[in-house]
Scaffold this active site. Structure first.
Site, PDB file in Angstrom:
ATOM      1  N   GLU A 152      17.188  -6.097   0.548  1.00 21.26           N
ATOM      2  CA  GLU A 152      16.583  -7.111   1.416  1.00 21.26           C
ATOM      3  C   GLU A 152      16.141  -8.296   0.548  1.00 21.26           C
ATOM      4  O   GLU A 152      16.426  -8.346  -0.647  1.00 21.26           O
ATOM      5  CB  GLU A 152      15.375  -6.523   2.170  1.00 21.26           C
ATOM      6  CG  GLU A 152      14.236  -6.075   1.278  1.00 21.26           C
ATOM      7  CD  GLU A 152      13.115  -5.365   2.034  1.00 21.26           C
ATOM      8  OE1 GLU A 152      13.214  -5.201   3.260  1.00 21.26           O
ATOM      9  OE2 GLU A 152      12.129  -4.971   1.371  1.00 21.26           O
ATOM     10  N   ASP A 165       5.434 -11.592   0.972  1.00 18.30           N
ATOM     11  CA  ASP A 165       6.747 -12.215   1.173  1.00 18.30           C
ATOM     12  C   ASP A 165       6.696 -13.740   1.095  1.00 18.30           C
ATOM     13  O   ASP A 165       7.226 -14.425   1.976  1.00 18.30           O
ATOM     14  CB  ASP A 165       7.334 -11.825   2.543  1.00 18.30           C
ATOM     15  CG  ASP A 165       7.219 -10.354   2.879  1.00 18.30           C
ATOM     16  OD1 ASP A 165       7.282  -9.529   1.961  1.00 18.30           O
ATOM     17  OD2 ASP A 165       7.080 -10.030   4.074  1.00 18.30           O
TER      18      ASP A 165
END
Length: 320
Positions: free
Chosen positions: A221, A15
């Site tokens: 997301e 991420d």
């Protein structure tokens, strides 16, 4: 940088949120580790407990690990799971925005502060008022900072309607409009929302909101926002169809119209990213689970050059 580069081959980082501070590239990933928790749809196996900061002088140079900059044990309201974070800069201070489950196992957003981009970051005593779900991304324009957030399934966005936790906490039906990512302007002190979060509308080519059943285009997301040639690009993950997609608009609040795929599926379930301009070139930071043999909770961060065509469309990158 036409071929991808793994940035931290000796550890598992995912991420990645990348920024240019002090003429260097700084990267703020989540930190995967083998916690032994079984895989499930709530993402319990992503049991991250600290963040590191990394820097590099340029895309080809050595990556410096600045060590742990924030840990679950440092956060007074902590429950578990430090997921995808982001960092913003204002008036000589750096603000790390992070999602974390509280002691009731509900995701909230928190803020931690440092005088340096490499940290360490000192957390505020409480989560941001009115915050929920996951994946904060901060976009700045003309001195104003906006935070985007949200994620379904384990990210709990489906628990909420109109910013209130609303039973039965379920997703819309396939024929209904998809749940939207959220945006809120930040207060001048960078510590709280300056307004009630509102929906970011993602539209199809005919101007209709994407449906929940449109799983190869609807939001799941991993919000990110950047600006290119006067257009705002909102990029995100489709989650269970494993695509990084993008939509464009004329305003930080949207609406954004779907344009296409940035990255095809990588090895591993999740896909996440950030987009950065550095010295006239654009780069995609992302992750995959190749070095871990496909274990989706042990991801490795990468970067590759990102290219646009003459109309501003992003050229699709192969995830594997």
């Amino acid at each position: 940088m036409k071929t991808p580069r793994y940035l931290v081959p000796n550890d598992y980082m995912a991420d990645p949120s990348a920024h240019v501070f002090e003429d260097k590239i700084y990267i703020y990933p989540s930190h995967d580790w083998e916690s032994g928790i079984a895989e499930n749809d709530n993402g319990d196996h992503f049991n991250m407990r600290d963040y590191h900061a990394f820097s590099m002088e340029d895309p080809e140079s050595e990556v410096i690990d600045h060590g742990v900059v924030l840990s679950v044990k440092d956060i007074p309201w902590a429950g578990r799971q430090l997921w995808d974070a982001d960092v913003a800069h204002k008036d000589g201070k750096y603000y790390l925005y992070f999602p974390l489950k509280d002691q009731n196992d509900i995701f909230r957003l928190g803020v931690a502060i440092s005088d340096r981009p490499e940290g360490p970051f000192v957390p505020e005593a409480n989560p941001m008022k009115g915050s929920y779900s996951i994946d904060p991304c901060v976009f700045e324009e003309n001195g104003v900072h906006y935070v985007y957030f949200g994620g379904i399934w384990g990210g709990q966005l489906q628990f909420y309607r109109d910013n209130k936790l609303t039973p039965p906490c379920s997703l819309p039906h396939f024929h209904e409009p998809a749940l939207c990512p959220k945006i809120a302007k930040l207060q001048d002190n960078m510590l709280e929302f300056a307004e009630v979060p509102c929906d970011i509308l993602l539209l199809d080519e005919e101007g209709n909101p994407l449906k929940q059943g449109d799983t190869e285009r609807r939001f799941f997301e991993a919000s990110w926002v950047h600006k290119y040639n006067g257009k705002y690009y909102f990029s995100y993950s489709t989650g269970d169809t494993h695509l990084l997609c993008y939509a464009t608009g004329d305003n930080p609040y949207g609406p954004f119209t779907y344009q296409g795929v940035i990255l095809t599926p990588v090895v591993g379930w999740t896909t996440h990213h950030s987009i950065l301009e550095f010295k006239g070139k654009w780069y995609l930071f992302y992750h995959d689970a190749v070095p871990a043999g496909g274990k989706t909770w042990l991801r490795s961060m990468k970067m590759i050059e990102l290219e646009y065509d003459e109309n501003g469309a992003i050229r699709t990158i192969a995830g594997q």
